[in-house]
Motif scaffolding. Structure first.
Motif, short mmCIF file in Angstrom:
data_model
loop_
_atom_site.label_atom_id
_atom_site.label_comp_id
_atom_site.label_asym_id
_atom_site.label_seq_id
_atom_site.Cartn_x
_atom_site.Cartn_y
_atom_site.Cartn_z
N LYS A 1 40.70 31.76 61.42
CA LYS A 1 39.55 32.30 62.14
C LYS A 1 38.76 33.28 61.27
O LYS A 1 37.54 33.33 61.32
CB LYS A 1 40.07 33.07 63.36
CG LYS A 1 39.43 32.67 64.65
CD LYS A 1 40.09 33.45 65.76
CE LYS A 1 39.13 33.56 66.91
NZ LYS A 1 39.71 34.18 68.07
N SER B 1 34.58 23.53 65.03
CA SER B 1 35.24 24.64 65.73
C SER B 1 34.22 25.40 66.59
O SER B 1 34.55 25.85 67.69
CB SER B 1 35.92 25.58 64.74
OG SER B 1 34.96 26.29 64.02
N SER C 1 34.79 25.75 70.56
CA SER C 1 35.01 27.04 71.21
C SER C 1 33.85 27.39 72.15
O SER C 1 34.04 28.04 73.17
CB SER C 1 35.28 28.15 70.20
OG SER C 1 34.11 28.50 69.54
N THR D 1 40.01 27.01 70.88
CA THR D 1 39.61 28.07 69.94
C THR D 1 40.66 28.21 68.87
O THR D 1 41.85 28.32 69.19
CB THR D 1 39.46 29.42 70.68
OG1 THR D 1 38.73 29.18 71.87
CG2 THR D 1 38.71 30.41 69.83
#
Ligand code: PFF
Length: 455
Positions: free
Chosen positions: A216, A444, A448, A454
């Motif tokens: 992330k 992604s 998300s 996520t």
């Protein structure tokens, strides 16, 4: 087709760098970077971001500038030069600044309003918890308390600069605004360092927490990077087309990226520790940080109203140079495609900003109930450009340059004006690393956003 010489050009290296850095340094540096840095582990995010900028960011920027300079055209015609069937990519790129500049002017209008309020000694009103909501929803009675007025003023200010042309408008304003912004930013940072108890806040911002490091962090840094560097929206292609052949593209790209990163870092320094000291850890995301939390900070700190005025003035300068670059990109498309005069193109650009921007401007008030895939207008325009169109454009640009036109197209242009130091890794970056990461960001982001998954 008009050629570079007759389209206007920057006077030299400094003019190009300040205009491009002015484009890159924008609201993204001020409200997005500090919040992401705080969320993704402070120093760990800073280190990741820096590494990605000097590799990936510089490679993408070099590519866009080289496409612009080699073809001497703005995005649609530049891609047409690469091959008739790639014109469609040029068109997709062309749509991006046309969608972004209207809503960017709405936010620019908010910043201008806050700046004027602080300067006229009315800062305390802004710290009243409901002000931002009331203002943006157009619920306040006075004419100058309407977000529409500030949006219109700000839009006119942005397009007016573009109307003066590349050197006399864009370059001249960037040469004034960017250095002024840097001075104000350093000034506030120095002042913040004198605030009681700031050491704890600084630790919070700077000490790397690799416990928070994950995929992330990398994707967050990557997404911020291409937003912040004004990539994949035709700006660097357009600015490249105004660049003289003797200016070193690679060195310029490093300088621009470095300046943008320094401003982002200093913005974090100006914002994160002070919020931690006066409000507490855990920064709010999105607009809340800049328009709600910061006024509270200024209310609590000594000489806060002066700091607030300086803060919003520098935010206005940052936003202004960015919206000028977005508007210049739109104007150059109108000029190149339809051979319009600059003045005609500017009028058309302003009309478009006003027509489309009003939807975003009212999307927190009278139009709050109108939703597109569950989002208000401003949120939707931001989502469709930053999370969908821009990653797609970046991937397609890499594929065309890497596999179809071949990287020699870019390399030759860069070597016209100096040694290409990144050459040994450039192919790998453009052919593999960049498209793969961009695809990850795209997927992604979509997953998300729709709450499916996520990372
Ligand atoms: N790079 C500028 C910023 O960080 O604010 C300009 C910009 C980027 C404008 C992305 C709009 C946008 F969607």
């Amino acid at each position: 087709m008009e050629h570079a010489a007759s389209r206007g050009s920057f006077s030299g290296r400094l003019g190009f760098i300040l205009a491009a850095a002015g484009s890159a340094v924008g609201l993204g540096n001020l409200w997005r970077f500090p919040y992401l840095a705080e969320q993704y582990g402070g120093g760990a995010f800073l280190v990741t971001y820096l590494v990605l900028v000097v590799t990936f960011g510089v490679a993408l920027m070099i590519t866009e500038i080289a496409i612009g300079r080699r073809t001497g055209k703005s995005c649609i015609d530049a891609f047409l030069d690469l091959g008739e069937k790639y014109k469609i990519i040029g068109w997709i790129i062309a749509i991006i600044p046309l969608i972004i500049v209207p809503y960017y002017c709405v936010i620019g209008g908010w910043v201008t309003k806050y700046c004027v309020e602080y300067m006229s000694g009315m800062g305390s009103t802004l710290a009243n918890g409901s002000f931002f909501g009331d203002f943006t929803s157009a619920a306040l009675p006075g004419l100058f308390d309407s977000p529409v007025i500030w949006f219109v003023i700000y839009a006119i200010l942005s397009v007016a600069v573009v109307a003066f042309g590349v050197q006399k408008g864009v370059e001249r304003m960037s040469k004034i605004l960017l250095p002024a912004l840097l001075v104000l930013l350093v000034g506030i940072c120095l002042y913040m360092l004198t605030v009681d108890g700031i050491a704890d806040g600084l630790k919070y911002y700077l000490v790397p927490d690799f416990g928070d490091f994950s995929m992330k962090t990398v994707l967050g840094a990557m997404g911020q990077l291409f937003y912040s560097l004004s990539l994949a929206m035709g700006i660097m292609i357009t600015y490249g087309s105004y660049m003289r052949k003797n200016v070193d593209i690679e060195k310029s790209a490093y300088t621009i990226c470095l300046m943008d990163t320094c401003v982002a870092f200093l913005s974090g320094l100006m914002i994160v520790p002070a919020v931690v000291v006066f409000i507490g850890p855990g920064l709010s995301s999105g607009f809340g940080l800049m328009f709600e939390t910061m006024p509270l900070v200024f209310e609590s700190m000594p000489a806060g109203h002066i700091v607030g005025a300086v803060f919003f003035l520098l935010a206005m300068f940052a936003a202004w140079t960015s919206s000028i670059s977005l508007a210049e990109t739109a104007v150059s498309i109108f000029k190149d495609r339809w051979r319009w005069r600059r003045s005609t193109a500017c009028v058309a650009c302003l009309a478009l900003i006003l027509a489309l921007g009003i939807l975003s401007c009212l999307s927190f008030g009278p139009l709050a109930d109108v939703k597109i895939i569950g989002m208000g207008f401003l949120e939707f325009f931001d989502f469709i450009t930053n999370s969908v169109l821009m990653p797609i454009v970046a991937i397609l640009t890499c594929i065309i340059i890497g596999y179809i036109v071949k990287t020699k197209f870019v390399v030759d242009e860069i070597e016209l004006s100096g040694r290409f130091r990144m050459k040994p890794i450039y192919n790998a970056l453009i052919m593999v690393v960049c498209p793969v990461f961009m695809a990850l960001i795209l997927v992604s982001g979509l997953l998300s956003y729709f709450g499916i998954y996520t990372i």
